[in-house]
Motif scaffolding. Structure first.
Motif, mmCIF file in Angstrom:
data_model
loop_
_atom_site.group_PDB
_atom_site.id
_atom_site.type_symbol
_atom_site.label_atom_id
_atom_site.label_comp_id
_atom_site.label_asym_id
_atom_site.label_seq_id
_atom_site.Cartn_x
_atom_site.Cartn_y
_atom_site.Cartn_z
ATOM 1 N N GLN A 24 3.393 -17.368 -18.709
ATOM 2 C CA GLN A 24 3.896 -17.097 -17.552
ATOM 3 C C GLN A 24 4.538 -15.805 -16.947
ATOM 4 O O GLN A 24 4.244 -15.298 -16.165
ATOM 5 N N THR A 27 2.218 -13.218 -16.984
ATOM 6 C CA THR A 27 1.132 -13.069 -15.966
ATOM 7 C C THR A 27 2.033 -12.308 -14.921
ATOM 8 O O THR A 27 1.517 -11.721 -14.197
ATOM 9 N N VAL A 28 3.165 -12.767 -14.481
ATOM 10 C CA VAL A 28 3.993 -12.179 -13.521
ATOM 11 C C VAL A 28 4.440 -10.607 -13.724
ATOM 12 O O VAL A 28 4.286 -9.909 -12.895
ATOM 13 N N LEU A 30 2.443 -8.561 -15.594
ATOM 14 C CA LEU A 30 1.029 -7.733 -15.451
ATOM 15 C C LEU A 30 0.954 -7.684 -13.691
ATOM 16 O O LEU A 30 0.642 -6.679 -13.372
ATOM 17 N N PHE A 31 1.198 -8.706 -13.025
ATOM 18 C CA PHE A 31 0.891 -8.723 -11.649
ATOM 19 C C PHE A 31 1.883 -7.571 -11.135
ATOM 20 O O PHE A 31 1.393 -6.963 -10.316
ATOM 21 N N SER A 32 2.921 -7.703 -11.476
ATOM 22 C CA SER A 32 4.077 -6.653 -10.851
ATOM 23 C C SER A 32 3.591 -5.373 -11.304
ATOM 24 O O SER A 32 3.991 -4.509 -10.558
ATOM 25 N N ILE A 34 0.954 -3.833 -12.148
ATOM 26 C CA ILE A 34 -0.206 -3.568 -11.422
ATOM 27 C C ILE A 34 -0.077 -3.348 -9.990
ATOM 28 O O ILE A 34 -0.153 -2.267 -9.243
ATOM 29 N N GLY A 35 0.800 -3.917 -9.155
ATOM 30 C CA GLY A 35 1.174 -3.699 -7.962
ATOM 31 C C GLY A 35 2.146 -2.515 -7.765
ATOM 32 O O GLY A 35 1.919 -1.510 -7.033
#
Length: 52
Positions: A24, A27-28, A30-32, A34-35
């Protein structure tokens, strides 16, 4: 009135739970990331979106 100390047994975390928490977090992160990268590219390129 006598007072007694309660000693709780330690709760052991299973390795499956630790792997889930790590997944988790990754995932968070990587998402942050990329943003943030997309936002940085947009600012450098001078692209105007919803904000002015």
């Amino acid at each position: 009135m006598p007072k007694a100390a309660r000693i709780a047994t330690p709760i052991r975390v299973s390795s499956a739970s630790e792997n889930s928490d790590t997944a988790q977090f990754v995932t968070v992160a990587l998402f942050s990331g990329i943003g943030l990268l997309i936002s940085l590219v947009a600012v450098i390129a001078g692209i105007q979106g919803v904000w002015f």
